[in-house]
Design an enzyme around this catalytic site. Structure first.
Site, PDB file in Angstrom:
ATOM      1  N   GLY A 160       6.139   3.797   4.408  1.00  0.00           N
ATOM      2  CA  GLY A 160       6.095   4.893   5.367  1.00  0.00           C
ATOM      3  C   GLY A 160       7.469   5.142   5.935  1.00  0.00           C
ATOM      4  O   GLY A 160       8.459   4.533   5.524  1.00  0.00           O
ATOM      5  N   GLY A 161       7.518   6.057   6.875  1.00  0.00           N
ATOM      6  CA  GLY A 161       8.786   6.394   7.489  1.00  0.00           C
ATOM      7  C   GLY A 161       9.455   5.202   8.133  1.00  0.00           C
ATOM      8  O   GLY A 161      10.675   5.098   8.152  1.00  0.00           O
ATOM      9  N   PHE A 162       8.692   4.286   8.650  1.00  0.00           N
ATOM     10  CA  PHE A 162       9.286   3.220   9.438  1.00  0.00           C
ATOM     11  C   PHE A 162       9.174   1.843   8.793  1.00  0.00           C
ATOM     12  O   PHE A 162       9.587   0.863   9.362  1.00  0.00           O
ATOM     13  CB  PHE A 162       8.642   3.164  10.815  1.00  0.00           C
ATOM     14  CG  PHE A 162       8.886   4.396  11.607  1.00  0.00           C
ATOM     15  CD1 PHE A 162      10.073   4.560  12.284  1.00  0.00           C
ATOM     16  CD2 PHE A 162       7.939   5.397  11.651  1.00  0.00           C
ATOM     17  CE1 PHE A 162      10.309   5.700  13.017  1.00  0.00           C
ATOM     18  CE2 PHE A 162       8.169   6.540  12.381  1.00  0.00           C
ATOM     19  CZ  PHE A 162       9.352   6.698  13.065  1.00  0.00           C
ATOM     20  N   GLY A 163       8.584   1.771   7.660  1.00  0.00           N
ATOM     21  CA  GLY A 163       8.500   0.451   7.045  1.00  0.00           C
ATOM     22  C   GLY A 163       7.459   0.410   5.952  1.00  0.00           C
ATOM     23  O   GLY A 163       6.854   1.417   5.599  1.00  0.00           O
TER      24      GLY A 163
ATOM     25  N   LYS B 248       1.765  -3.420   8.755  1.00  0.00           N
ATOM     26  CA  LYS B 248       2.971  -2.618   8.619  1.00  0.00           C
ATOM     27  C   LYS B 248       4.158  -3.447   9.069  1.00  0.00           C
ATOM     28  O   LYS B 248       4.142  -4.046  10.138  1.00  0.00           O
ATOM     29  CB  LYS B 248       2.845  -1.361   9.470  1.00  0.00           C
ATOM     30  CG  LYS B 248       4.027  -0.447   9.329  1.00  0.00           C
ATOM     31  CD  LYS B 248       3.673   0.937   9.798  1.00  0.00           C
ATOM     32  CE  LYS B 248       4.421   1.958   8.990  1.00  0.00           C
ATOM     33  NZ  LYS B 248       3.922   3.285   9.171  1.00  0.00           N
TER      34      LYS B 248
ATOM     35  N   VAL C 112       3.950  -0.947   4.149  1.00  0.00           N
ATOM     36  CA  VAL C 112       2.601  -1.299   4.569  1.00  0.00           C
ATOM     37  C   VAL C 112       1.926  -2.132   3.481  1.00  0.00           C
ATOM     38  O   VAL C 112       1.946  -1.756   2.314  1.00  0.00           O
ATOM     39  CB  VAL C 112       1.755  -0.036   4.830  1.00  0.00           C
ATOM     40  CG1 VAL C 112       0.411  -0.424   5.406  1.00  0.00           C
ATOM     41  CG2 VAL C 112       2.481   0.912   5.752  1.00  0.00           C
TER      42      VAL C 112
ATOM     43  N   LEU D 109       0.832  -1.206   0.000  1.00  0.00           N
ATOM     44  CA  LEU D 109       0.000   0.000   0.000  1.00  0.00           C
ATOM     45  C   LEU D 109       0.863   1.251   0.000  1.00  0.00           C
ATOM     46  O   LEU D 109       0.465   2.294  -0.475  1.00  0.00           O
ATOM     47  CB  LEU D 109      -0.891   0.032   1.242  1.00  0.00           C
ATOM     48  CG  LEU D 109      -2.007  -0.996   1.311  1.00  0.00           C
ATOM     49  CD1 LEU D 109      -2.613  -1.017   2.701  1.00  0.00           C
ATOM     50  CD2 LEU D 109      -3.084  -0.666   0.293  1.00  0.00           C
ATOM     51  N   GLY D 110       2.026   1.135   0.593  1.00  0.00           N
ATOM     52  CA  GLY D 110       2.878   2.303   0.633  1.00  0.00           C
ATOM     53  C   GLY D 110       4.095   2.044   1.486  1.00  0.00           C
ATOM     54  O   GLY D 110       4.187   1.023   2.164  1.00  0.00           O
TER      55      GLY D 110
ATOM     56  N   ASP E 193       4.020  12.529  15.658  1.00  0.00           N
ATOM     57  CA  ASP E 193       4.283  12.557  14.224  1.00  0.00           C
ATOM     58  C   ASP E 193       3.003  12.907  13.466  1.00  0.00           C
ATOM     59  O   ASP E 193       2.593  12.204  12.554  1.00  0.00           O
ATOM     60  CB  ASP E 193       4.873  11.219  13.767  1.00  0.00           C
ATOM     61  CG  ASP E 193       5.713  11.371  12.501  1.00  0.00           C
ATOM     62  OD1 ASP E 193       5.921  12.527  12.071  1.00  0.00           O
ATOM     63  OD2 ASP E 193       6.136  10.350  11.935  1.00  0.00           O
TER      64      ASP E 193
END
Ligand SMILES: *[C@@H]1O[C@H](CO)[C@@H](O)[C@H](O)[C@H]1NC(C)=O
Ligand SMILES: *[C@@H]1O[C@H](CO)[C@@H](O)[C@H](O)[C@H]1NC(C)=O
Ligand SMILES: *[C@@H]1O[C@H](CO)[C@@H](O)[C@H](O)[C@H]1NC(C)=O
Ligand SMILES: *[C@@H]1O[C@H](CO)[C@@H](O)[C@H](O)[C@H]1NC(C)=O
Length: 666
Positions: free
Chosen positions: A359-362, A379, A364, A356-357, A477
């Site tokens: 993100g900053g941390f991993g 995630k 998804v 799906l995308g 955040d």
């Protein structure tokens, strides 16, 4: 004359009917062909189970005996009849947060249209709960601990009158013997075992008893709950009896297998062998002809012995593939943990197609849980630090308890070596960022009305986190990327606790950030201290993003427009604040609302923390309950220049708190 006779017949006929109903009783060994009044998700399945709710979340279901019952003895006007009922039920839930449960209900009405699902069990809503005009008696089987209703635990039976705060409750268990070390044996309400519940009320003794036990043991001699209570003020004439159940964020299956009820007497025993079987039980496999079986077994035996070696090899490999890390302390978190295997299947092996995308941390992934078919977002966070992990998991679990309609629900987690998987509610419309900044399509444009609603959603979520939950939670955040949109394009705040993970296990080698450049409150870079005003700062920037359709820092833009806050202030000081409005909106917006959002954005992102409003005030500004204080662009600008938006002095000391370069690349 004839008319008179008819009237007489009508009156007499009625009184005959009601005096007959005094001793009414019914026994359903399964519900096939039974006429019940049902609504919501309740239905009778093909094999005769009463299914109160299916796996749809945030819903409810009711099933009532269709005829009204007269609990008052007609002869002795106010004496209340005794009654007794028993039913067999089975409940499954897939994770810790399935719930809240079901209830046996005696109510003056079968119509629960205004009632709420979830916590409210489909019985009450926020206005009528606790009101003595409800006249509702409920025996709740509750497996979600709700502090609002002072629940004792997440697996209890309770007696409720007009309210969900139980008058008496006890952990689900049954009495075995006075002499035993533990006089009561604990039960799980939700492991699918067939349980039987008895409710008995004695009109003269004015005593209400509730007993629960597995069906394979005889009825315990001492009830689980026994309450001295006079029900006559509660019971009006007539009343209805039935069941109510509700679901929360996760699917649960509730089945009633059989039910018996009797006024003025003891409910007839259920014939346990006749009860229908709920689906998850192994159903009878069709018997094959004998010859077939013999032939089949011979072939199978040879086949099996040849392949057994390979199978073992395969199992060993597979075991390794799905191996997870489970430590003793994690057992406490029980079903909140997902199985790696389930998540692997859900996301089709973390296929790129399901991505799906990032993100900053991993990364998804979209997934469908194999057992419940619920859509989730998974995630995948890679982490190498072991330090602080335990605290982090504890925190994840506590964050999982956050419940707010504007917060993306965290359903659970799973841990593998060097990898953490977080399971969230699936948000079909993805991140708000995409809608704001994606210049390639105009179809996904959000109009002002939608944007303003999203702003209010996020404000409400932050208010809940800061002030309304049992602990103060600082999100740290807040930004448009972390605001996700549900089916109806409502905004929901997501991505909790990750910043926290890296706080606990900070590793200077890698690029760990607490927050994102452009949203970081200046004092953070000086002190590193986190408090709610840090979120307010980021929320201010977020407001500007939504109104202007621009990122907080736009590296390609001209000097003047580089930093969004500065640009808005300078336009305002020229008297052209509306020049900053997202050009995609054209002129289709409410000028007043727009000005409010822009100025509130500036006020929230004030560099001096004490000058920022708190979220409760923000909410009131947005609702128009109070108006903004007099602000001047000059005052704001001085304040901002004064403390400098970007960290300068003292930066090196605290560089891990504000890693500029890594945040820039995000
Ligand atoms: C549950 O029941 C409702 C109404 O009967 C139906 O619309 C819905 O699709 C069902 N959901 C599932 C998951 O079976
Ligand atoms: C209880 O409900 C009744 C009828 O709906 C209403 O008139 C009354 O104000 C309610 N009482 C409270 C305390 O809310
Ligand atoms: C039964 O459950 C209660 C409450 O959850 C707990 O305090 C008690 O120790 C349990 N008893 C046994 C025998 O496990
Ligand atoms: C309720 O339980 C008590 C204690 O076992 C018993 O004495 C009483 O008769 C019971 N009452 C009913 C209505 O079953």
């Amino acid at each position: 004359m004839i008319l008179e006779f008819l009237v007489w017949l009508l009156l007499f006929g009625r009184s005959v009917a009601s005096s007959e109903q005094e001793d009414v009783g019914f026994t359903y060994n399964g519900f096939r062909g039974v006429n019940l009044t049902m609504d919501g998700l309740a239905q009778i399945t093909e094999n005769g189970l009463l299914m109160l709710v299916n796996t749809t979340t945030q819903q409810m279901g009711h099933a009532f005996y269709p005829h009204p019952l007269h609990f008052r003895n007609l002869s002795t006007a106010d004496a209340l009849s005794s009654f007794s009922t028993t039913f067999v039920f089975a409940i499954w839930k897939s994770t810790r947060f399935g719930g809240p449960g079901m209830a046996f209900v005696i109510s003056p009405s079968r119509d629960f249209t205004g009632a709420l699902p979830g916590n409210y069990l489909g019985l009450f809503n926020t206005t009528n709960i606790g009101n003595s005009s409800n006249h509702v008696i409920a025996i709740e089987l509750d497996f979600l601990r709700n502090l609002e209703f002072k629940d004792i635990d997440g697996n209890h039976v309770g007696i409720d009158i007009n309210d969900l705060k139980s008058l008496q409750s006890a952990p689900a268990s049954y009495f075995i013997s006075k002499d035993a070390k533990n006089r009561y044996v604990n039960l799980s309400l939700t492991d699918g075992q067939h349980l039987q519940l008895w409710v008995e009320y004695h009109g003269k003794q004015k005593q209400l008893n509730v007993t629960v036990a597995p069906i394979n043991i005889p009825k315990p001699t001492i009830p689980l709950l026994s309450l001295k209570i006079d029900l006559s003020p509660i019971i009006v004439d007539p009343m209805f009896v039935g069941f109510s159940a509700a679901t929360y964020a996760l699917p649960v299956s509730h089945y009633v297998l059989g039910w018996s009820f009797k006024l003025n007497g003891e409910a007839r025993e259920l014939n346990l062998s006749q009860l229908p079987k709920p689906p998850l039980q192994k159903s009878h496999i069709k018997r094959r002809p004998r010859v077939f079986i013999v032939a089949f077994s011979v072939i199978a035996a040879t086949f099996v012995s040849i392949s057994i070696f390979f199978v073992i090899q395969f199992i060993v490999k597979r075991k390794n593939k799905f191996a997870e890390v489970l430590e003793d302390w994690e057992l406490d978190y029980g079903p909140h943990r997902f199985k790696y295997k389930d998540l692997y299947i859900a996301t089709k092996g973390f296929k790129d197609k399901e991505l799906l995308g990032t993100g900053g941390f991993g990364r998804v992934y979209r997934g469908v849980l194999p057992t419940t078919k619920t859509q989730v977002a998974v995630k995948r966070v890679s982490h190498n630090s072991r330090q602080g992990e335990r605290e982090f998991i504890a925190e994840i679990v506590s964050i999982g308890k956050l419940r707010h309609r504007s917060i993306v629900t965290l359903l659970g987690y799973c841990r593998r070596k060097g990898e953490l998987l977080l399971v969230y509610d699936f948000m079909p419309n993805g991140s708000l960022e995409k809608f704001l900044f994606d210049r390639t399509t105009t179809e996904t444009m959000l109009n002002w009305c939608q944007r303003f609603r999203i702003i209010k959603n996020v404000a409400a979520a932050l208010l809940y986190l800061h002030e309304e939950w049992e602990q103060v939670v600082v999100h740290r955040d807040v930004k448009s990327r972390n605001v996700l949109l549900d089916k109806e394009l409502n905004g929901r705040l997501g991505d909790f606790g990750l910043a926290r993970l890296y706080d606990h296990g900070t590793d200077p080698q890698t690029t760990h950030v607490v927050g994102t450049l452009g949203y970081l409150a200046p004092e953070l870079c000086k002190t590193g201290k986190t408090n709610p005003s840090v979120d307010v700062f980021a929320f201010g920037i977020f407001l500007l993003e939504v109104a202007c359709g621009r990122k907080p820092i736009e590296p390609q833009a001209s000097e003047e427009c580089l930093v969004l806050v500065d640009w808005v202030i300078s336009c305002w000081s020229r008297g052209t604040i509306l020049d900053t409005v997202d050009p995609k909106l054209g002129l289709n917006y409410e000028v007043e609302e727009m000005e409010l959002v822009l100025k509130l954005g500036l006020l929230c992102s004030h560099s001096i923390p004490t000058e920022r409003p708190n979220m409760r005030q923000v909410m009131r500004y947005l609702e128009g309950e109070i108006s903004l204080p007099e602000l001047t662009p000059l005052g704001l600008r001085t304040a901002i220049d004064d403390t400098s938006f970007l960290p300068s002095k003292g930066f090196s000391d605290i560089s891990i708190w504000c890693p500029l370069s890594s945040a820039m690349t995000q």
